[in-house]
Write an enzyme that holds these catalytic residues in place. Structure first.
Site, PDB file in Angstrom:
ATOM      1  N   HIS A 298      -4.697  -3.301   6.521  1.00 49.25           N
ATOM      2  CA  HIS A 298      -4.462  -3.595   5.105  1.00 49.25           C
ATOM      3  C   HIS A 298      -5.791  -4.044   4.512  1.00 49.25           C
ATOM      4  O   HIS A 298      -6.080  -5.234   4.401  1.00 49.25           O
ATOM      5  CB  HIS A 298      -3.398  -4.681   4.918  1.00 49.25           C
ATOM      6  CG  HIS A 298      -3.338  -5.157   3.494  1.00 49.25           C
ATOM      7  ND1 HIS A 298      -2.878  -4.370   2.472  1.00 49.25           N
ATOM      8  CD2 HIS A 298      -3.729  -6.317   2.917  1.00 49.25           C
ATOM      9  CE1 HIS A 298      -2.985  -5.030   1.329  1.00 49.25           C
ATOM     10  NE2 HIS A 298      -3.508  -6.214   1.571  1.00 49.25           N
TER      11      HIS A 298
ATOM     12  N   ASP B  23       0.844  -1.204   0.000  1.00 44.80           N
ATOM     13  CA  ASP B  23       0.000   0.000   0.000  1.00 44.80           C
ATOM     14  C   ASP B  23       0.876   1.250   0.000  1.00 44.80           C
ATOM     15  O   ASP B  23       0.611   2.227  -0.708  1.00 44.80           O
ATOM     16  CB  ASP B  23      -0.913  -0.016   1.232  1.00 44.80           C
ATOM     17  CG  ASP B  23      -1.640  -1.338   1.348  1.00 44.80           C
ATOM     18  OD1 ASP B  23      -2.401  -1.677   0.434  1.00 44.80           O
ATOM     19  OD2 ASP B  23      -1.417  -2.053   2.355  1.00 44.80           O
TER      20      ASP B  23
HETATM   21  P1  NAI Z   1      -2.029 -18.308  -4.009  1.00 43.01           P
HETATM   22  O1  NAI Z   1      -3.379 -18.882  -3.820  1.00 43.01           O
HETATM   23  O2  NAI Z   1      -1.420 -18.217  -5.359  1.00 43.01           O
HETATM   24  O3  NAI Z   1      -0.988 -19.115  -3.090  1.00 43.01           O
HETATM   25  C1  NAI Z   1      -1.247 -19.427  -1.771  1.00 43.01           C
HETATM   26  C2  NAI Z   1      -0.474 -20.680  -1.454  1.00 43.01           C
HETATM   27  O4  NAI Z   1      -0.576 -20.930  -0.048  1.00 43.01           O
HETATM   28  C3  NAI Z   1      -1.001 -21.930  -2.166  1.00 43.01           C
HETATM   29  O5  NAI Z   1       0.069 -22.562  -2.840  1.00 43.01           O
HETATM   30  C4  NAI Z   1      -1.537 -22.787  -1.020  1.00 43.01           C
HETATM   31  O6  NAI Z   1      -1.371 -24.181  -1.250  1.00 43.01           O
HETATM   32  C5  NAI Z   1      -0.684 -22.306   0.136  1.00 43.01           C
HETATM   33  N1  NAI Z   1      -1.230 -22.565   1.460  1.00 43.01           N
HETATM   34  C6  NAI Z   1      -2.528 -22.543   1.873  1.00 43.01           C
HETATM   35  N2  NAI Z   1      -2.631 -22.877   3.158  1.00 43.01           N
HETATM   36  C7  NAI Z   1      -1.375 -23.107   3.605  1.00 43.01           C
HETATM   37  C8  NAI Z   1      -0.842 -23.516   4.847  1.00 43.01           C
HETATM   38  N3  NAI Z   1      -1.634 -23.763   5.896  1.00 43.01           N
HETATM   39  N4  NAI Z   1       0.490 -23.676   4.942  1.00 43.01           N
HETATM   40  C9  NAI Z   1       1.290 -23.452   3.892  1.00 43.01           C
HETATM   41  N5  NAI Z   1       0.839 -23.085   2.667  1.00 43.01           N
HETATM   42  C10 NAI Z   1      -0.476 -22.916   2.537  1.00 43.01           C
HETATM   43  O7  NAI Z   1      -2.092 -16.860  -3.311  1.00 43.01           O
HETATM   44  P2  NAI Z   1      -1.104 -15.626  -3.500  1.00 43.01           P
HETATM   45  O8  NAI Z   1      -1.548 -14.809  -4.641  1.00 43.01           O
HETATM   46  O9  NAI Z   1       0.292 -16.117  -3.457  1.00 43.01           O
HETATM   47  O10 NAI Z   1      -1.460 -14.777  -2.190  1.00 43.01           O
HETATM   48  C11 NAI Z   1      -1.180 -15.252  -0.898  1.00 43.01           C
HETATM   49  C12 NAI Z   1      -1.826 -14.362   0.152  1.00 43.01           C
HETATM   50  O11 NAI Z   1      -1.274 -13.054   0.125  1.00 43.01           O
HETATM   51  C13 NAI Z   1      -3.340 -14.185  -0.005  1.00 43.01           C
HETATM   52  O12 NAI Z   1      -3.925 -14.292   1.275  1.00 43.01           O
HETATM   53  C14 NAI Z   1      -3.457 -12.762  -0.490  1.00 43.01           C
HETATM   54  O13 NAI Z   1      -4.701 -12.200  -0.127  1.00 43.01           O
HETATM   55  C15 NAI Z   1      -2.326 -12.114   0.240  1.00 43.01           C
HETATM   56  N6  NAI Z   1      -1.873 -10.820  -0.287  1.00 43.01           N
HETATM   57  C16 NAI Z   1      -1.520  -9.851   0.614  1.00 43.01           C
HETATM   58  C17 NAI Z   1      -1.070  -8.638   0.204  1.00 43.01           C
HETATM   59  C18 NAI Z   1      -0.698  -7.578   1.188  1.00 43.01           C
HETATM   60  O14 NAI Z   1      -0.420  -6.462   0.751  1.00 43.01           O
HETATM   61  N7  NAI Z   1      -0.654  -7.813   2.489  1.00 43.01           N
HETATM   62  C19 NAI Z   1      -0.954  -8.333  -1.234  1.00 43.01           C
HETATM   63  C20 NAI Z   1      -1.302  -9.418  -2.095  1.00 43.01           C
HETATM   64  C21 NAI Z   1      -1.766 -10.620  -1.633  1.00 43.01           C
END
Ligand code: NAI
Length: 328
Positions: free
Chosen positions: A187, A159
């Protein structure tokens, strides 16, 4: 030669993980002279893809990378961890209420917090990226009573970087000319990007912009809703920019902020600026000697006050909800 730093990344097979791991392994997280060992945590369904990524990491022959371990057991993945990037989370799916979302993420962040408590290195630093990041950080922190509370942080650096870019474009200066911008609060769409203390090429940003309507109707919503705009355009959520912000957050935490500048991070409130103590909220922060500090003594005008209060109220409601669920 230096001992490698153990960096644990959860959700390693996801899209942020893919954008993040190669940069960590190349030295961008901690510094160009710091060897790293990567520990990838995935759920069983994600292990095979994580192995593929580990093969590609091998194929980069990064001089600083001293090994990649993969596990679906938090007790293994956090063993000896110095830095933990908690990226994997349960996304909100259609029809899911906030309570369901918090409960599902409690099922992830509570055991991970406990594993960090029991197995991580004494100097562990945790960044929560997975949403709802601030409250997930609170859940992990509560499950780790032996770890100092301020080692748990939540990411609002994306952000912050989005706000830097928007303000640079509006004022026609390079991003590097903008200092002391702040993201306050959660966030989420209630976050408040604040330019009243920011500087554009040494001048007060609010005075340079001189357009409160642009701030209220364009700048703030553009920054706060940027995540949705990326999904709309790209057909997938921010990944490379999120990974970049995670790198920035940890790099700053470890290596410090520049004199005369600060950044934004979700850190434990000490009660500053009327943010209830213990909430993990975004603040203006400096970093020195591996510690974040909330910038003190800033004037908060009426425009900012109402917006900070609204976002903090949302954080309090999330905290109440996870308390009600017995997660903290
Ligand atoms: P994604 O769905 O591509 O990858 C998430 C991965 O986490 C998957 O490979 C899944 O198998 C794994 N996963 C799920 N539960 C798990 C667990 N208990 N232990 C280990 N691995 C686990 O999602 P992406 O795009 O990589 O985003 C990840 C997170 O980041 C989402 O929650 C998203 O909302 C968040 N995010 C936060 C931002 C911020 O500014 N704080 C910005 C962008 C995304």
């Amino acid at each position: 030669t230096r001992t490698p730093v153990n960096v644990t990344v959860t959700g390693a097979a996801g899209q942020i993980g893919y954008a993040l791991l190669f940069r960590i392994a190349s030295g961008q997280l901690l510094g160009a002279d710091v060897p790293v060992k990567l520990r990838l945590l995935e759920i069983p369904q994600g292990l095979k893809a994580a192995e593929g990524t580990a093969m590609e990491l091998d194929d980069c022959a990064f001089p600083l990378l001293r090994g990649v371990d993969i596990s679906d057991d938090p007790n293994v993945a956090f063993d000896g961890a110095n830095v933990a990037l908690l990226v994997g989370a349960r996304p909100r799916t259609k029809g899911m209420e906030r309570g369901d979302l918090l409960e599902a993420n409690g099922g992830i962040f509570k055991p991970q917090g406990k594993a960090i408590n029991d197995h991580a290195a004494d100097d562990i630093k945790v960044l929560v990226v997975g949403n709802p990041a601030n409250t997930n950080a609170l859940i992990a922190q509560a499950a780790a009573p032996d770890v100092p509370g301020d080692r748990f942080t939540a990411m609002t650096r994306l952000d912050h970087n989005r706000a830097l870019s928007q303000l640079a474009q509006k004022t026609g200066v390079p991003v590097g000319e903008i200092k002391k911008l702040t993201i306050w609060g959660n966030h989420s769409a209630t976050q408040y990007p604040d330019v009243f203390h920011a500087e554009v090429a040494g001048k007060n940003a609010a005075e340079v912009v001189n357009d409160e309507q642009w701030l209220a109707d364009t700048f703030i919503p553009t920054v706060a809703k940027r995540g949705a705009a990326i999904i709309e355009a790209r057909g997938a959520s921010s990944a490379a920019s999120a990974a970049n912000a995670a790198i920035d957050h940890v790099h700053t935490w470890v290596n410090g902020t520049d004199a005369g500048d600060w950044t934004s991070a979700g850190v434990v409130s000490d009660g500053s600026y009327g943010v209830p103590e213990g909430l993990i909220s975004s603040f203006p922060v400096t970093a020195k000697d591996g510690q974040f500090e909330i910038v003190q003594g800033l004037d908060v005008n009426e425009f900012s006050r109402t917006r900070i209060d609204a976002s903090v109220k949302e954080l309090e409601e999330e905290r109440e909800a996870v308390r009600g669920l017995g997660l903290i």
